[in-house]
Design an enzyme around this catalytic site. Structure first.
Site, PDB file in Angstrom:
ATOM      1  N   GLU A  45       0.829  -1.214   0.000  1.00  0.00           N
ATOM      2  CA  GLU A  45       0.000   0.000   0.000  1.00  0.00           C
ATOM      3  C   GLU A  45       0.863   1.264   0.000  1.00  0.00           C
ATOM      4  OE1 GLU A  45      -3.113   0.474  -0.626  1.00  0.00           O
ATOM      5  OE2 GLU A  45      -3.468  -1.667  -0.826  1.00  0.00           O
ATOM      6  N   TYR A 126      -7.262   6.557   3.276  1.00  0.00           N
ATOM      7  CA  TYR A 126      -7.295   5.489   2.271  1.00  0.00           C
ATOM      8  C   TYR A 126      -6.442   4.301   2.715  1.00  0.00           C
ATOM      9  CZ  TYR A 126      -6.604   2.808  -1.917  1.00  0.00           C
ATOM     10  OH  TYR A 126      -6.549   1.750  -2.796  1.00  0.00           O
ATOM     11  N   ASP A 144     -10.353   6.018  -3.380  1.00  0.00           N
ATOM     12  CA  ASP A 144      -9.292   6.762  -4.053  1.00  0.00           C
ATOM     13  C   ASP A 144      -9.806   7.222  -5.419  1.00  0.00           C
ATOM     14  OD1 ASP A 144      -9.390   4.485  -5.565  1.00  0.00           O
ATOM     15  OD2 ASP A 144      -7.227   4.123  -5.559  1.00  0.00           O
TER      16      ASP A 144
END
Ligand code: SF4
Length: 353
Positions: A45, A126, A144
């Site tokens: 991520e 996020y 996103d």
């Protein structure tokens, strides 16, 4: 007209089922999906923020080999962490990932909720949602740019948003309502996958889309016009840098320390004023480079000077360092800096030959 996902819970369940079965059939095999773990999810991520999957793949493989878990990452010197990140850009991510690992190994167990994760270095809404849904199974939505694009098209939302943050806020409630209680991580990854491979910005592949029956934009032939976002306001910047090589073939570099967090720990060509130099009348740069970083359009002019007394004096400053051209691999340079330096070093070698 397609079913109304905002108000029809039965339609949302059908949507979830279609998306899930498409994802199980079509998901790209990616190394962080293979034998998933909290560590792989966190590292991927961080690397995927502002960066494409194809760019991340070799970095992820090398990273996992060198730093296989949070303990190894936490114990690594920051210079090694930055060196492994070299070329991926946005170096604050590497420093935050390092600090995050140190914070996690200092705890008895990792946090479990998005709110707790957001208190850790480098974790925004996020990333907190992605980590907790994928690695822990918390039913929360990741919103996103990809997800905004899908939801704007599904709902046929034509209003113009000030920026991507305003658009994400607008679609947050719908995104949450679409997340199933079971396997929320798969749902979020399926949305990301759909945005990356089918509901793409230009020429979306609606004929291959597993959720086209819910899509107002497809029904009204408006997909390419959505979402409507105001263009980013770009800011122009001019940077004048120095190319200075001494008689021993050493290049003068500046090591960024605490002042500019996004570059801290990296070496770069110093700016003229940092070494007490001003532009001469009608002086022409050796080369001019242009790049865009977030909202900045940066023009970098590179000038050359001989290593005279003023420069030797400047080089006594603790942040400046003479690095032999044939030892540049030992320092961490941003991708563009390494390219420019190689290019200029090759020109210099050809000229001296
Ligand atoms: Fe996107 Fe087309 Fe699917 Fe609608 S039908 S979600 S526009 S790919």
């Amino acid at each position: 007209m397609p079913a109304d996902l905002t108000h029809d819970s039965a339609a949302r369940r059908r949507f979830q089922a279609r998306l899930r079965s498409w994802y199980r059939r079509s998901a790209r095999p990616l190394p962080w999906r293979d034998e998933p773990s909290l560590y792989k999810t966190v590292v991927s991520e961080f690397m995927l923020q502002q960066t494409q999957v194809s760019t991340v793949l070799p970095y992820f493989a090398r990273w996992l080999k060198e730093l296989p878990d949070f303990a190894a990452l936490a114990a690594a010197p920051v210079e090694r962490v930055l060196k492994l990140w070299e070329g991926l850009g946005y170096y604050t991510r590497a420093r935050n990932l390092h600090r995050l690992a140190q914070a996690l190994v200092a705890r008895s167990t990792p946090p479990r909720t998005p709110t707790e994760w957001r208190e850790l270095p480098g974790i925004g809404p996020y990333t907190a949602a992605a980590i907790t849904s994928i690695a822990i199974g918390v039913p929360t939505a990741c919103v996103d740019g990809n997800v905004v694009r899908i939801l704007a098209r599904l709902t046929g939302e034509t209003r113009a948003f000030r920026d991507s943050t305003a658009a994400a806020k607008h679609f947050a409630a719908l995104a949450e309502s679409l997340v199933p209680a079971k396997n929320p991580g798969d749902h979020n990854q399926a949305m990301m996958e759909l945005g990356a491979t089918v509901c793409v910005r230009r020429a979306p592949r609606c004929s291959e889309c597993p959720v086209s029956q819910f899509c107002i934009a497809q029904a009204t032939d408006t997909a390419e016009d959505l979402p409507r976002l105001a263009p980013k306001k770009m800011e122009a910047r001019l940077v004048r840098r120095l190319w200075c090589v001494d008689a021993q073939g050493r290049l003068l570099l500046r090591r960024s320390e605490t002042g500019r967090r996004q570059l801290a720990g990296l070496h770069e060509l110093p700016e003229l004023d940092e070494v007490g130099l001003a532009l001469r009348q009608k002086e022409k740069p050796l080369t001019v480079k242009r790049r865009t970083i977030t909202r900045f359009q940066i023009t970098e002019e590179i000038y050359t000077r001989p290593p005279d007394a003023a420069l030797r004096h400047a080089a006594n400053q603790s942040t400046l360092e003479w690095v032999p051209l044939d030892e540049l691999s030992r320092v961490t340079l941003s991708g563009p800096h390494r390219r420019w330096i190689h290019e200029l070093a090759n020109i210099r070698a050809a000229t001296n030959a």
